[in-house]
Design an enzyme around this catalytic site. Structure first.
Site, PDB file in Angstrom:
ATOM      1  N   SER B 179       0.922  -1.236  -0.122  1.00 51.01           N
ATOM      2  CA  SER B 179      -0.019  -0.051   0.009  1.00 51.01           C
ATOM      3  C   SER B 179       0.993   1.244   0.022  1.00 51.01           C
ATOM      4  O   SER B 179       2.020   1.407  -0.717  1.00 51.01           O
ATOM      5  CB  SER B 179      -0.761  -0.037   1.290  1.00 51.01           C
ATOM      6  OG  SER B 179      -2.030   0.789   0.982  1.00 51.01           O
ATOM      7  N   ASP B 431      -7.968  -5.592  -6.316  1.00 52.16           N
ATOM      8  CA  ASP B 431      -7.863  -4.494  -5.253  1.00 52.16           C
ATOM      9  C   ASP B 431      -8.128  -3.094  -6.170  1.00 52.16           C
ATOM     10  O   ASP B 431      -7.642  -2.758  -7.068  1.00 52.16           O
ATOM     11  CB  ASP B 431      -6.314  -4.661  -4.966  1.00 52.16           C
ATOM     12  CG  ASP B 431      -5.957  -3.297  -3.982  1.00 52.16           C
ATOM     13  OD1 ASP B 431      -6.887  -2.417  -3.578  1.00 52.16           O
ATOM     14  OD2 ASP B 431      -4.930  -3.230  -3.726  1.00 52.16           O
ATOM     15  N   HIS B 456      -6.286  -6.379  -1.608  1.00 54.64           N
ATOM     16  CA  HIS B 456      -5.327  -5.384  -1.297  1.00 54.64           C
ATOM     17  C   HIS B 456      -3.990  -6.340  -0.702  1.00 54.64           C
ATOM     18  O   HIS B 456      -4.340  -6.955   0.431  1.00 54.64           O
ATOM     19  CB  HIS B 456      -5.704  -4.488  -0.406  1.00 54.64           C
ATOM     20  CG  HIS B 456      -4.884  -3.207  -0.327  1.00 54.64           C
ATOM     21  ND1 HIS B 456      -4.328  -2.611  -1.432  1.00 54.64           N
ATOM     22  CD2 HIS B 456      -4.459  -2.593   0.718  1.00 54.64           C
ATOM     23  CE1 HIS B 456      -3.632  -1.523  -1.210  1.00 54.64           C
ATOM     24  NE2 HIS B 456      -3.971  -1.438   0.207  1.00 54.64           N
TER      25      HIS B 456
END
Lengths: 497, 497
Positions: B179, B431, B456
């Site tokens: 991320s 994602d 994710h």
């Protein structure tokens, strides 16, 4: 700017207890500025436009959102929108118009590279003062004088040019710089490879930090320059320090020294004598940097191969102290009085212009911490060790900041830079800064070019009838690499479409 | 810390005049934090040491010389001094112990890479607060919360580890992050290739800036996730907004909505309704990010493939408004009440922890400006355009700073990053962040790995019996690349000696 222009010297001179408490590092680099700012005789005034861009004072924080005007010059006489290039001078510690007028190489190659020339002024120098005449008032105002901020300025400027100049968008940009500007050019390619396709880093001592090179290397090269320029030359200089010391023991000796060396202000105490020796040392350093093969204008005009001229007066290391120092005086006069117009020698100055002195002093006290030392054996100077603690104290007194000697290596990689590409490191073997430079190829695309007869970034100077073959060769190699980068850029661009 | 923990939501909710004036960007990213902080059921507590390093508050200026304690964790159970490696987690917007406990991949590969694991906390998160409990008081204290400062912390930390841990000095370091932490890992390799030999950037939306990708891509992927998870699922959600709007026209309708959706606090005005819709949108976004193939603990426990479970309630887009919204309520309960313990739904929260919310809100308002938009056609949300001007005003009101949307691209290169090497960009196709990620190879050493069944950064999670084959393949490819980098490092080292 509210401070004396010879601040660096004062910083050295006013520090009691040691001849060079702030070692030659700073003085050497302060001089370095001047060597780049040469106007060689016969240089024709350059045609360029003067421009300004609004830059964030702080690229790395958002609390203060102030901007300042960064100056940059553009010369596009030879620029071609079709297949051309942009040569971007990464301005260093001085007025950008000086660099523009004295980086003749860029002008000389503009036509064959169909290049637009851009000269970007470094923040806190010339007219590009983030807080106007308050820029140097205190450490708060100086807080944005770093290499990282300067590189960010360059990046923002290039994006701006590509956006606003029709035809510039899809052209390759090459960073070019000398000395500190050469370090910036190399670092710019390392940190912003998406913005410049390559860099020519001339006489860039990117390894003159930490323990990457021995601290004595600089002064050893200065010494070698004198050794090769005349028999007994470096020995004579080495003997001069003790001769001065012996004279300095008595009032009569001080008076004799002041008179015989033609000083504007008489020496009266030990500190004055330390200042005298520092000033003489700096003179030899300056000569080593600008030992060019042709007459050139520095502070005063200098002859071709000035160290050879100097050494004609320094052939005999074994004469009496008085005779030896009179010879030193003759030698100093080559540097300070080649034109014959000086009435006396002023030991508070080795350069006449006020450009950038304060800024560089601050930078040397923060990021640009270059250790220098002498031992009197491998070099012709009095022994002085590198003392970071004292240096830090001096910096704190002067600027209210302390150096972070490890930072530049953490930031820019020190000797571990082999993953980068497309950087030419050029060095003249006469140049004392070559000791901290990259003088051997690292990879196929991180290449070293050495110029045996070259002093400080001789290759960046305008072509001259007296250029030695080795600098002509260096320049042609440099152009060949740049052409390759440009071809690669256009080839990649075609591949994308 | 003196501010409400649900600041991001409040920032959204309290802004009048539009349902999502500060578009889903910030909310989505605020949630993103949580998805990384998962504790999958059955996770065993990890063994690590907790350590601190003094870091400069400002790496890029010298006026303030303060330091703060940065926390980092070390797990060296599987580390080998001989031929080993160091896996360095580039901490993102949250408490580092969460990331440490929930990046099972690093623990799973430690033995085969003979790796020391280091988890570095990002400044301004967890315990690593530069000014303690004053860190968020104003823009002056927040001025050092930038990605550049965070990367400099990482660089200084690694140099410190290599200096102080016997055996670490001559080992290769690999950056790993997910991320925002994945962006940091990639940028770290780009900017400090002398410090890390490569980077695994999982679910890193490094292109979700400026115009690099369409602003609608994120919400389109959210929508696709619902579309593929059940017939009519996304259509039902798309129809729900107007159903809510129709109910919201009258007081009776508001009362019905409050009761039927089981809200803890009754809706009383238009702004409440906007907040309700934003909260529901955020719920769908969160589900899309954590649509994992096995049960997992998020805020509350979630079932395997939670969107499929949600969509079982959302099969019929054409029923009456009341029926449709009752179905939405059932669907929301999958996310908010899988355990069956919630008495009512609190629309001021989509996450229960307070970690990092303020910090990320500030970062989104300065460097991390990610444009988001919806059109209601390619996605299942109400149309909202991206409005930078309004966003900037909101940021200025909230933090006293203004975003610089072009900066990240200038700094990190945008799509022009092909001169870098040794970065793996992994993305799950489920994602929504993959829309801003690198999903195609750029060069031989800048490679993309996509995981069709991945949400994710599924690849960074601990191995699980229900892992789809594609994530197993992704992980084994990742390990293969890392092993190659390690081999190359040692081969180069041997060459030098």
């Amino acid at each position: 700017m509210g401070r004396p222009t010879v601040l660096l010297l004062l910083l050295t001179f006013l520090t009691p207890g040691a001849a060079i408490r702030v070692p030659p590092a700073m003085k050497a680099l302060s001089s370095l500025r001047w060597s780049t700012s040469f106007t060689s005789r016969g240089t024709v005034a350059k045609k360029y436009s003067i421009n300004y861009i609004e830059q964030k004072v702080n690229h790395f924080g958002f609390d203060a959102d102030e901007t300042f005007k960064q100056r940059y010059l553009i010369a596009d006489e030879y620029w071609k929108k079709n297949g051309g290039s942009i040569l971007f001078y990464t301005g260093n510690e001085g007025d950008i118009t000086w660099f523009c007028n004295n980086t003749g190489f860029m002008w000389d190659v503009a036509a064959q590279l169909k290049a637009m020339l851009v000269f970007a002024e470094h923040r806190y120098y010339g007219e590009s003062l983030p807080f106007g005449n308050k820029s140097f008032t205190d450490s708060r105002h100086l807080d944005f004088l770093t290499s990282e901020q300067a590189l960010a300025d360059f990046a923002v400027l290039i994006k701006h040019l590509k956006k606003t100049i029709p035809g510039a968008k899809n052209q390759p940009v090459i960073a070019i710089g000398g000395s500190y500007g050469g370090m910036l050019a190399a670092w710019f390619r390392m940190k912003y490879p998406h913005i410049v396709v390559g860099a020519l880093a001339a006489s860039a001592p990117i390894w003159h930090f930490g323990n990457l090179v021995p601290c004595g290397v600089f002064m050893e090269i200065v010494t070698k320059d004198f050794k090769r320029s005349g028999p007994n030359c470096s020995e004579t200089i080495r003997n001069s320090w003790d001769a001065i010391n012996r004279f300095a023991r008595t009032g009569a000796g001080l008076r004799w020294l002041s008179k015989s060396l033609g000083l504007c202000t008489a020496l009266t105490n030990t500190q004055d004598v330390q200042n005298l020796k520092a000033w003489i040392s700096e003179t030899w350093i300056n000569l080593a940097m600008v030992d060019y093969p042709y007459e050139s204008d520095f502070l005063q005009p200098l002859p071709a191969w000035p160290i050879k001229v100097v050494c004609q007066y320094l052939k005999n290391p074994s004469v009496s102290d008085a005779q030896l120092l009179q010879n030193i005086f003759q030698a100093l006069n080559v540097y300070y009085n080649y034109s014959g117009q000086a009435n006396c020698l002023n030991i508070s100055e080795t350069t006449t212009s006020s450009l950038g002195t304060q800024g560089w002093s601050y930078q040397a006290c923060t990021e640009m911490v270059m250790p220098f030392c002498t031992n009197g054996i491998d070099d012709m100077f009095e022994p002085h060790s590198w003392n970071l603690r004292e240096f830090s104290e001096d910096c704190f007194k002067q600027w209210g900041v302390r150096p972070r000697p490890a930072w530049i290596i953490t930031m820019y990689g020190g000797k571990n830079i082999s993953s980068h590409t497309n950087i030419i490191f050029s060095n003249g073997e006469l140049d004392p800064w070559s000791g901290g430079g990259v003088t051997k190829d690292i990879t196929d695309t991180l290449v070293a070019i050495t110029i045996p007869e070259g002093a400080h970034h001789l290759d960046l100077r305008a072509r001259n009838a007296f250029d030695p073959t080795t600098v002509l060769l260096a320049r042609s190699l440099e152009v060949r690499h740049m052409k390759q980068w440009i071809r690669d850029f256009y080839a990649n661009q075609r591949k994308k479409h």
